[in-house]
Scaffold this active site. Structure first.
Site, mmCIF file in Angstrom:
data_model
loop_
_atom_site.group_PDB
_atom_site.id
_atom_site.type_symbol
_atom_site.label_atom_id
_atom_site.label_comp_id
_atom_site.label_asym_id
_atom_site.label_seq_id
_atom_site.Cartn_x
_atom_site.Cartn_y
_atom_site.Cartn_z
ATOM 1 N N ASN A 1 0.844 -1.185 0.000
ATOM 2 C CA ASN A 1 0.000 0.000 0.000
ATOM 3 C C ASN A 1 0.883 1.241 0.000
ATOM 4 O OD1 ASN A 1 -2.644 1.470 0.511
ATOM 5 N ND2 ASN A 1 -1.366 2.236 2.191
ATOM 6 N N GLU A 2 0.740 2.057 -1.022
ATOM 7 C CA GLU A 2 1.386 3.374 -1.092
ATOM 8 C C GLU A 2 2.861 3.375 -0.699
ATOM 9 O OE1 GLU A 2 -0.908 6.089 1.269
ATOM 10 O OE2 GLU A 2 -2.539 6.116 -0.160
ATOM 11 N N ASN B 1 -5.064 4.928 -4.933
ATOM 12 C CA ASN B 1 -5.602 5.617 -3.757
ATOM 13 C C ASN B 1 -5.647 7.092 -4.090
ATOM 14 O OD1 ASN B 1 -5.583 3.210 -2.405
ATOM 15 N ND2 ASN B 1 -4.112 3.806 -0.835
ATOM 16 N N TYR C 1 -7.358 10.918 -3.058
ATOM 17 C CA TYR C 1 -8.149 11.725 -2.133
ATOM 18 C C TYR C 1 -8.336 13.153 -2.597
ATOM 19 C CZ TYR C 1 -7.646 8.080 1.414
ATOM 20 O OH TYR C 1 -7.717 6.907 2.106
ATOM 21 N N GLU D 1 -8.664 3.254 -2.425
ATOM 22 C CA GLU D 1 -9.025 4.155 -1.316
ATOM 23 C C GLU D 1 -9.524 5.474 -1.870
ATOM 24 O OE1 GLU D 1 -6.088 4.972 1.779
ATOM 25 O OE2 GLU D 1 -5.480 2.866 1.733
ATOM 26 N N TRP E 1 -12.471 4.634 1.904
ATOM 27 C CA TRP E 1 -11.658 4.688 3.115
ATOM 28 C C TRP E 1 -12.411 5.566 4.080
ATOM 29 C CZ3 TRP E 1 -7.562 2.006 4.734
ATOM 30 C CH2 TRP E 1 -7.069 2.356 6.004
ATOM 31 N N PHE F 1 -12.492 9.063 9.481
ATOM 32 C CA PHE F 1 -12.706 8.762 8.067
ATOM 33 C C PHE F 1 -13.851 7.764 7.855
ATOM 34 C CE2 PHE F 1 -8.468 10.437 6.876
ATOM 35 C CZ PHE F 1 -8.683 10.835 5.560
#
Ligand code: BGC
Length: 510
Positions: A192-193, A333, A335, A406, A453, A469
């Protein structure tokens, strides 16, 4: 009684003002078999940090020794106590109507000391129970092998990702997981990331092992000009080895797929000056191409090579061969979108996430914000950003299958439960972003799934429990979970009840 009715009417009136404009978003806009889910990660929700043979992780130690680096000084020792309450949480998901759950495995629960100490059977048993409970409810497990946490012993032995020895450790760990869970898990992601993690851990010194050096930060250890790229190289080669092993030894008999999750902001030039246009391109190169170019093309991007010279490692012929195994999908992901300002033509503060690209990211242009700000610094509501990023990835990497792994909205935590539960901002955010994802799909992007997320409020890394979140509110004293308005909205979308029926009913009764 009258007072109670008054309260309901007041609440309904408030919701009528705050509720999002009823714009139809329908599940049928998404392709058949589309995964609709919610996501969490082990350290952020599990708790039980010392139970059933689990070893200490880098985050267990970091939060205890560097509590000053966490907004409220707290830690994930208990978090959502998901380790004990996973059955209740699987029920929440079932009620939500999701057909997939993205979670991560705690490496230190499976191999408390890495390769040295053997497999912890109680750790395997926990994930066995979780996976079986999910499948029984028709929920696909979507599993991340590494979401920022690893056995602390490996941090002391290799500096986590700085020593090449970590590659063999990860390969071994991934193999244990494929063997134990691969009969039931059809969606794997290695990391992840890793792009965000390496910057936070080795450039800015915000995550363990807390390495950095000026002008990017002041830490006791580290070299911000070099270490992030050494760590990233080890991440990439660990990824490649695990993919190679999965493809050679497991994929044919287990029938699953494997990918990697990359954090992707969208960068918009602050002005239309050439410098800012180039700055936005550099920011995208240092965010996305850094990992995906080696995975897709076997080379680091030229923007990075030109700036970093020998600080950026080279791939050996053997490493290039290993990288030739293709991922089955990319996890995105996303945002926020943000403006990129050039720092070559005029100097700026480099102690920021984009500092290594000589870019300064700002949410403001001529005094106007790029979108509504959220509780996380530098995160704004810009739904079109997701469409831009999907189009971008689609073009650069030749239309790969994508899962939006996400996407979510943070609110400041406070003790006013009503305020927390009536999360209109989150409903607006999810509705806007999902509409833009559906538009990207119509434009040709192969998006196969979407994960909010997060399933529930949890330990938000350096923000501790100060922001939330979740689709579900969690009371961290009683561990009670309560559906927020956004959970109801998501359920309505997934169950095909039409969005916000409950809010509309409330409104028409007022
Ligand atoms: C991470 C999550 C985190 C979320 C919100 C992502 O960078 O994968 O663990 O909670 O963003 O900050």
């Amino acid at each position: 009684m009258a007072a109670a009715t008054g309260m309901v009417m007041l609440l309904a009136a408030a919701l009528a003002i705050l509720a999002p404009p009823a714009r139809a978003l329908d599940r049928s806009e998404f392709p058949p078999g589309f995964l609709f889910g919610a996501a969490t990660s082990a350290y952020q929700v599990e708790g039980a940090y010392l139970e059933d043979g689990k070893g200490l992780s880098n985050w267990d130690v970091f939060t205890h020794t560097h509590s000053e680096g966490i907004a409220d000084g707290r830690n994930g020792d208990v978090a959502d106590d998901h380790y004990h309450r996973y059955m209740e949480d699987v029920d929440l998901m079932h009620n939500l109507g999701v057909n997939s759950y993205r979670f991560s495995i705690s490496w230190a629960r499976i191999l408390p000391r890495g390769q040295l100490g053997g497999v912890n059977s109680a750790g395997i048993a926990f994930y066995d129970r979780l996976i079986d409970a999910l499948l029984q409810k028709g929920i696909e497990p979507f599993v991340t092998l590494h979401h920022f946490d690893l056995p602390y012993e490996l941090e002391t032995r290799y500096g986590s990702w700085l020593g090449a020895g970590i590659r063999e450790e990860f390969d071994y760990y991934a193999d244990v997981c494929f063997q134990a869970f691969g009969d039931r898990v059809k969606f794997w992601t290695t990391f992840n990331e890793p792009n965000l993690f390496t910057k936070f851990a080795y450039m800015l010194g915000l995550y363990p092992p807390k390495h950095c050096s000026p002008p990017f930060g002041n830490c006791n250890n580290g070299n911000s000009q070099r270490e992030p790229y050494v760590a990233a190289h080890n991440f990439l080669m660990s990824h490649a080895a695990a993919v190679d092993n999965y493809k050679k030894n497991y994929q044919a008999k287990q029938g699953g797929s494997i990918g990697i999750v990359i954090s992707m902001k969208f960068y918009e030039p602050l002005t239309n000056a050439t410098e800012d246009i180039l700055a936005a391109q550099r920011a995208l190169a240092f965010e996305i191409h850094w990992f995906l170019d080696p995975i897709f093309f076997g080379e680091y991007p030229k923007e990075m090579r030109e700036m970093l010279l020998s600080d950026l490692p080279e791939f050996t012929p053997a490493e290039k061969r290993l990288l030739q195994n293709k991922v089955d999908f990319i996890g995105v992901n996303h945002y926020t979108a943000i403006y990129a300002k050039d720092c070559i033509s005029s100097p700026c503060d480099l102690n920021t996430y984009e500092g290594n690209a000589l870019v300064f990211a700002t949410g403001e242009r001529d005094g106007v914000q790029i979108g509504e700000p959220t509780a996380l610094h530098g995160f704004y509501v810009v739904p079109e950003g997701v469409e831009e990023i999907l189009r971008y990835v689609n073009q650069r990497y030749e239309n790969p299958p994508i899962y939006v792994t996400e996407n979510g909205y943070s609110q400041y935590s406070n003790n006013n439960m009503e305020d927390m539960i009536n999360d209109v901002g989150r409903v607006n955010y999810l509705q806007g972003y999902l509409s833009c994802i559906s538009s990207a799909i119509r434009g040709g992007a192969k998006v196969r799934g979407y994960f909010v997320w997060s399933l529930m409020d949890n330990f938000e890394w350096r923000y501790g429990f100060t922001v939330r979140f979740g689709l579900y509110h969690v009371d961290f004293t009683t561990q009670q979970r309560t559906a927020k308005m956004s959970a109801k909205w998501y359920r309505d979308l997934l169950m095909g009840n039409g969005p916000m029926d409950e809010v509309r009913t409330l409104r028409s009764n007022s």
